[in-house]
Design an enzyme around this catalytic site. Sequence first.
Site, PDB file in Angstrom:
ATOM      1  N   GLU A  63       0.680  -1.246   0.158  1.00 33.77           N
ATOM      2  CA  GLU A  63      -0.323   0.336  -0.206  1.00 33.77           C
ATOM      3  C   GLU A  63       0.941   1.291  -0.001  1.00 33.77           C
ATOM      4  O   GLU A  63       1.394   2.132   1.103  1.00 33.77           O
ATOM      5  CB  GLU A  63      -0.645  -0.329   1.167  1.00 33.77           C
ATOM      6  CG  GLU A  63      -1.666   1.024   1.454  1.00 33.77           C
ATOM      7  CD  GLU A  63      -2.420   1.685   2.927  1.00 33.77           C
ATOM      8  OE1 GLU A  63      -2.729   2.497   3.635  1.00 33.77           O
ATOM      9  OE2 GLU A  63      -2.766   0.692   3.545  1.00 33.77           O
ATOM     10  N   THR A 114      -3.678   6.343   2.123  1.00 37.86           N
ATOM     11  CA  THR A 114      -4.004   7.978   2.152  1.00 37.86           C
ATOM     12  C   THR A 114      -4.080   8.764   1.033  1.00 37.86           C
ATOM     13  O   THR A 114      -4.337   9.560   0.965  1.00 37.86           O
ATOM     14  CB  THR A 114      -2.504   8.163   2.583  1.00 37.86           C
ATOM     15  OG1 THR A 114      -1.205   7.428   3.227  1.00 37.86           O
ATOM     16  CG2 THR A 114      -3.046  10.077   3.384  1.00 37.86           C
ATOM     17  N   LYS A 134     -11.022  -1.039   6.707  1.00 42.12           N
ATOM     18  CA  LYS A 134      -9.676  -0.562   7.662  1.00 42.12           C
ATOM     19  C   LYS A 134     -10.475  -0.364   8.739  1.00 42.12           C
ATOM     20  O   LYS A 134     -10.786   0.721   8.942  1.00 42.12           O
ATOM     21  CB  LYS A 134      -8.765   0.350   7.035  1.00 42.12           C
ATOM     22  CG  LYS A 134      -8.143   0.904   7.683  1.00 42.12           C
ATOM     23  CD  LYS A 134      -7.274   1.618   6.555  1.00 42.12           C
ATOM     24  CE  LYS A 134      -5.984   2.809   7.494  1.00 42.12           C
ATOM     25  NZ  LYS A 134      -5.000   3.645   6.348  1.00 42.12           N
TER      26      LYS A 134
END
Length: 215
Positions: A43, A74, A134
């Site tokens: 990621e 992000t 998440k």
Amino acid sequence: MKRVETLRRLKSAGIIAVVRGNSKEEAVKASNAVVQGGMKGIELTFTVPNADKAISELVELYKNDSDIVIGAGTVLDVVTARLAIMAGAEYIVSPNFDRETAELCNLYQTPYLPGCLTITEMKDALKAGVDIIKLFPGSAYGPSIVSAFKAPMPQVNIMPTGGVSLENMEDWFKAGVVAVGVGGNLLAPVAKGDFAKVTEIASQYMDKFHQIKGA
């Protein structure tokens, strides 16, 4: 089928390395170090300068290894999400839930993993078609919270990020998470340019993961 296959690969990877860096070059080196340690999930966060170019480079580099899955982290808005997808990101991760981003990811059949911390946030994300939540930051609760979330929503798939370590990773998986995100303690040696140490730590994580899964 693209989305289903990506989700399968994420679950198979088990551990997702959350890669940050002060430059595109540093982030790519860190990602390569993680892969050398046996990790299959990357990621790459949009806190990295030219993150889209770094993602494109990694996707091209590992295009012949179907086990490696490259995503963007992000991602704060729908514009960034589309930029990431156009760069080749196979999944999108956000620190929060954003409905517009969820809709875009659905359009492109790209898994969206938004950060949630409450039952209400998780419910809203599931209604928007999110497959994996998440849990962020995981350190705010710990593994014991997973059963509390799954009691009213047993169908929710959770991936904690933040607060996952070699010492508690087994507790997270025993609690029922589908994968974990690991960043700080895995990538800390990057600050000193010690990419070999990153590979070593990644290998330790994967050894532990295989032990947990009995593989």
